[in-house]
Motif scaffolding. Structure first.
Motif, mmCIF file in Angstrom:
data_model
loop_
_atom_site.group_PDB
_atom_site.id
_atom_site.type_symbol
_atom_site.label_atom_id
_atom_site.label_comp_id
_atom_site.label_asym_id
_atom_site.label_seq_id
_atom_site.Cartn_x
_atom_site.Cartn_y
_atom_site.Cartn_z
ATOM 1 N N ASP A 202 0.844 -1.205 0.000
ATOM 2 C CA ASP A 202 0.000 0.000 0.000
ATOM 3 C C ASP A 202 0.871 1.244 0.000
ATOM 4 O OD1 ASP A 202 -2.189 -1.494 0.138
ATOM 5 O OD2 ASP A 202 -2.439 -1.355 2.322
ATOM 6 N N ARG A 203 1.867 1.180 0.861
ATOM 7 C CA ARG A 203 2.807 2.301 0.963
ATOM 8 C C ARG A 203 4.201 1.724 0.753
ATOM 9 N NH1 ARG A 203 2.246 6.044 6.036
ATOM 10 N NH2 ARG A 203 2.722 7.536 4.388
ATOM 11 N N TYR A 204 5.051 2.453 0.101
ATOM 12 C CA TYR A 204 6.438 2.005 -0.051
ATOM 13 C C TYR A 204 7.323 3.196 -0.405
ATOM 14 C CZ TYR A 204 5.452 2.258 -5.056
ATOM 15 O OH TYR A 204 5.097 2.706 -6.303
ATOM 16 N N ALA A 205 8.622 2.990 -0.243
ATOM 17 C CA ALA A 205 9.603 4.011 -0.620
ATOM 18 C C ALA A 205 10.589 3.388 -1.608
ATOM 19 C CB ALA A 205 10.339 4.497 0.621
ATOM 20 N N CYS A 206 11.350 4.233 -2.304
ATOM 21 C CA CYS A 206 12.420 3.747 -3.199
ATOM 22 C C CYS A 206 13.746 4.334 -2.733
ATOM 23 C CB CYS A 206 12.177 4.185 -4.630
ATOM 24 S SG CYS A 206 10.743 3.417 -5.384
ATOM 25 N N SER A 232 12.938 0.829 7.231
ATOM 26 C CA SER A 232 12.225 -0.248 6.532
ATOM 27 C C SER A 232 11.334 -1.067 7.471
ATOM 28 C CB SER A 232 13.217 -1.158 5.804
ATOM 29 O OG SER A 232 13.893 -1.974 6.740
ATOM 30 N N ARG A 233 11.475 -0.851 8.766
ATOM 31 C CA ARG A 233 10.551 -1.538 9.686
ATOM 32 C C ARG A 233 9.152 -0.923 9.609
ATOM 33 N NH1 ARG A 233 14.830 -1.092 14.511
ATOM 34 N NH2 ARG A 233 16.404 -2.417 13.578
ATOM 35 N N ASN A 234 9.088 0.347 9.165
ATOM 36 C CA ASN A 234 7.790 1.031 9.070
ATOM 37 C C ASN A 234 7.216 1.037 7.664
ATOM 38 O OD1 ASN A 234 7.666 1.800 11.755
ATOM 39 N ND2 ASN A 234 9.003 3.561 11.374
ATOM 40 N N ILE A 235 8.079 0.937 6.682
ATOM 41 C CA ILE A 235 7.603 1.043 5.299
ATOM 42 C C ILE A 235 8.551 0.239 4.397
ATOM 43 C CG2 ILE A 235 8.847 3.275 4.963
ATOM 44 C CD1 ILE A 235 6.440 4.096 3.142
ATOM 45 N N PRO A 236 8.015 -0.589 3.509
ATOM 46 C CA PRO A 236 8.911 -1.351 2.635
ATOM 47 C C PRO A 236 9.678 -0.425 1.695
ATOM 48 C CG PRO A 236 6.582 -1.886 2.186
ATOM 49 C CD PRO A 236 6.602 -0.895 3.303
ATOM 50 N N ILE A 237 10.929 -0.814 1.421
ATOM 51 C CA ILE A 237 11.784 0.034 0.580
ATOM 52 C C ILE A 237 12.301 -0.781 -0.603
ATOM 53 C CG2 ILE A 237 13.910 1.399 0.503
ATOM 54 C CD1 ILE A 237 13.615 1.920 3.485
ATOM 55 N N ALA A 238 12.017 -0.320 -1.811
ATOM 56 C CA ALA A 238 12.579 -0.965 -3.008
ATOM 57 C C ALA A 238 13.959 -0.363 -3.261
ATOM 58 C CB ALA A 238 11.678 -0.723 -4.216
ATOM 59 N N ARG A 280 15.305 -1.467 -15.184
ATOM 60 C CA ARG A 280 15.096 -0.741 -16.442
ATOM 61 C C ARG A 280 14.427 0.576 -16.102
ATOM 62 N NH1 ARG A 280 11.897 -4.981 -19.046
ATOM 63 N NH2 ARG A 280 10.289 -3.393 -18.858
ATOM 64 N N TYR A 281 14.624 1.581 -16.977
ATOM 65 C CA TYR A 281 14.055 2.914 -16.736
ATOM 66 C C TYR A 281 12.549 2.845 -16.490
ATOM 67 C CZ TYR A 281 12.976 7.847 -17.664
ATOM 68 O OH TYR A 281 12.525 9.143 -17.575
ATOM 69 N N ASP A 282 11.825 2.084 -17.334
ATOM 70 C CA ASP A 282 10.358 2.055 -17.207
ATOM 71 C C ASP A 282 9.932 1.323 -15.934
ATOM 72 O OD1 ASP A 282 11.297 -0.280 -18.341
ATOM 73 O OD2 ASP A 282 9.671 -0.499 -19.783
ATOM 74 N N ASP A 283 10.618 0.241 -15.580
ATOM 75 C CA ASP A 283 10.306 -0.458 -14.334
ATOM 76 C C ASP A 283 10.479 0.480 -13.138
ATOM 77 O OD1 ASP A 283 9.653 -2.902 -15.391
ATOM 78 O OD2 ASP A 283 11.597 -3.840 -15.020
ATOM 79 N N PHE A 284 11.580 1.222 -13.165
ATOM 80 C CA PHE A 284 11.858 2.074 -12.007
ATOM 81 C C PHE A 284 10.878 3.248 -11.934
ATOM 82 C CE2 PHE A 284 14.788 5.100 -9.644
ATOM 83 C CZ PHE A 284 14.459 4.553 -8.417
ATOM 84 N N LEU A 285 10.584 3.831 -13.089
ATOM 85 C CA LEU A 285 9.619 4.930 -13.126
ATOM 86 C C LEU A 285 8.258 4.463 -12.603
ATOM 87 C CD1 LEU A 285 8.577 7.706 -13.960
ATOM 88 C CD2 LEU A 285 8.483 6.926 -16.328
ATOM 89 N N PHE A 286 7.851 3.277 -13.032
ATOM 90 C CA PHE A 286 6.587 2.671 -12.588
ATOM 91 C C PHE A 286 6.542 2.612 -11.056
ATOM 92 C CE2 PHE A 286 4.383 -1.362 -11.491
ATOM 93 C CZ PHE A 286 3.124 -1.107 -12.031
ATOM 94 N N LEU A 287 7.689 2.353 -10.456
ATOM 95 C CA LEU A 287 7.754 2.282 -8.995
ATOM 96 C C LEU A 287 7.807 3.663 -8.343
ATOM 97 C CD1 LEU A 287 10.239 -0.491 -7.796
ATOM 98 C CD2 LEU A 287 7.743 -0.495 -7.713
ATOM 99 N N TRP A 288 8.807 4.466 -8.718
ATOM 100 C CA TRP A 288 9.041 5.670 -7.905
ATOM 101 C C TRP A 288 7.969 6.729 -8.086
ATOM 102 C CZ3 TRP A 288 9.390 10.448 -9.958
ATOM 103 C CH2 TRP A 288 9.933 10.624 -11.225
ATOM 104 N N LYS A 289 7.299 6.756 -9.246
ATOM 105 C CA LYS A 289 6.319 7.843 -9.446
ATOM 106 C C LYS A 289 5.167 7.758 -8.443
ATOM 107 C CE LYS A 289 3.285 5.905 -13.027
ATOM 108 N NZ LYS A 289 2.118 5.746 -12.189
ATOM 109 N N ALA A 291 5.643 6.262 -5.315
ATOM 110 C CA ALA A 291 6.213 5.970 -3.995
ATOM 111 C C ALA A 291 5.809 7.056 -2.993
ATOM 112 C CB ALA A 291 7.738 5.904 -4.090
ATOM 113 N N ASP A 292 5.766 6.694 -1.722
ATOM 114 C CA ASP A 292 5.500 7.704 -0.694
ATOM 115 C C ASP A 292 6.654 8.701 -0.620
ATOM 116 O OD1 ASP A 292 3.652 5.506 -0.018
ATOM 117 O OD2 ASP A 292 3.130 6.886 1.598
#
Ligand code: UD1
Length: 392
Positions: A202-206, A232-238, A280-289, A291-292
């Protein structure tokens, strides 16, 4: 008469920046573009995949210089690039960013009497221990045309004695690419493990880290990673991992059982940290855009997060991109563990820094750049008044 322009790229952030310029130049049949890849970055997920994703043609020259010390890498690029310039005799060489390839190519071109255009000129961290700062200062000092992304960069160049006519405030080509790629995301084939991570959280950081000052220095690196583990104990981090960083992680955290991820190509979960190879650029963009928040020591990501209003904590003591702090979502938190944790906690409690988008970060920088270049090549009147260099 057909004019010839050589465009140089070598490392991951360069490919992002040259793509829209090359694309824009293709609209004109009176410019022939010669694309050079120095090979500073060579792994497919640091290099080749970017060419394919951005629709860049195969480079005309692959110089395959690979890794080495700064002197070795710079010298190899210079020796090989000189041959390219002597063969091609271009009317202009375009370099982007602040990597060793930028510095090496501009030195070679200038000494052969070829005009040099530097895209992303004038940024200054004032931190001379940063290799990129040396690359910026030297490249700018010999470039004939200086394209800036923010007004402070223009001011820096004027203060260093560059003439206003050589400086063009055009916005940011990296944002051109960002907007194009965001609009294509729905049709992109996002890797399954990346999609799975996002859907499960639901919530995550990069997190990205690759600066030698952060990852090569074991004391600093441990300090940062200890703070990351607590967060990372409070929020998952990619955490997509640059090769340099992965090497340091292996040394630091052998208890984390880092296997050969190149075979697995998966995100491994260690506590709340989801570790992967460089994405890959698109994979990462898909994630960070979505992200909390983002934690990073990258220059480019500070700007990209600002462009899309994603909160960003910069794990460095300074930034050469002050607009991201003044106008954008960026907060420079340094590398002190407590400070990093405190800043993230404030955000998790809802204390958000609101951000706006800097002037001219509108997806049209490459258009402006190519207009100026065409004018410098003698084709048509300048679209941008040189006085526009002096703003604010
Ligand atoms: C370079 C740039 C940096 C930029 C970064 C983006 C310089 C001085 N630094 O840093 O400004 O932000 O790229 O990623 O130009 N390696 C691989 N595969 C690769 C490339 C590198 O395994 O495809 C490994 C090698 O062990 C190499 C190390 O990563 O020694 C570092 O690569 P290098 O090009 O020296 O610098 P970066 O840290 O990537």
């Amino acid at each position: 008469m057909l004019k010839k322009v050589v465009i140089v790229s070598g490392a991951r952030p360069n490919f992002v920046k040259i793509a829209p310029i090359v694309d824009e130049m293709k609209r004109y049949d009176d410019i022939s573009v010669v694309l050079v890849h120095t090979g500073q970055h060579y792994d497919s997920n640091m290099s080749g995949e970017f060419f394919a994703l951005f629709g860049l043609d195969d480079p005309d020259y692959e110089m395959n210089v690979g890794s080495g010390s700064h002197a070795e890498q710079t010298a190899k690029i210079m020796t090989r690039f000189e041959k390219v310039c002597v063969t091609e005799r271009p009317d202009m060489v375009i370099v982007v960013g602040d990597v060793n390839s930028t510095l090496a190519a501009s030195l070679v071109a200038k000494k052969l009497g070829i005009p040099v255009a530097h895209v992303e000129a004038g940024l200054r961290s004032k931190d001379h221990s940063m290799p990129e700062e040396i690359n910026r200062i030297v490249t700018d000092s010999i470039s004939d045309i200086l394209f800036t992304t923010e007004q402070q960069a223009t001011k820096n160049l004027l203060a260093e004695g560059h003439s206003a006519c050589s400086i063009h405030f055009v916005g940011h080509v990296m944002i051109d690419t960002l907007i194009i790629q965001r609009d294509k995301l729905e049709r992109s084939k996002i890797s399954e493990y990346v999609r799975d991570f996002k859907e499960a959280s639901d919530r995550y950081a990069c997190l990205t880290l690759h600066r030698p000052s952060n990852v090569d220095d074991s004391v600093t690196f441990r300090r940062i990673m200890d703070a990351i583990e607590i967060i990372s104990r409070n929020i998952p981090i990619a955490f997509p991992c640059h090769p340099r960083t992965l090497n340091s992680l292996r040394r630091l955290k052998n208890e984390w059982n880092y296997l050969d991820m190149s075979k697995e190509k998966k995100i491994r979960i260690e506590n709340g940290i989801f570790l992967s190879e460089p994405l890959r650029y698109d994979d990462f963009l898909f994630l960070w855009k979505d992200a909390d928040f983002v934690l990073t020591d990258s220059g480019g990501l500070q700007e990209e997060t600002t462009a899309f209003g994603v909160p960003c904590f910069t794990l460095r003591e300074n930034t050469e991109r002050p607009i991201t702090v003044e106008i954008g979502t960026n907060i420079v938190v340094g590398t002190d563990g407590e400070n990093i944790i405190k800043s993230v906690d404030a955000l998790l409690r809802g204390e958000l820094k609101k951000g706006g988008v800097p002037p001219l970060w509108d997806g049209r920088a490459s258009e402006r750049i190519v207009k100026v270049i065409r004018s410098e090549l003698g084709y048509e009147a300048k679209a941008i008044d040189p006085d526009s260099a002096v703003i604010g």
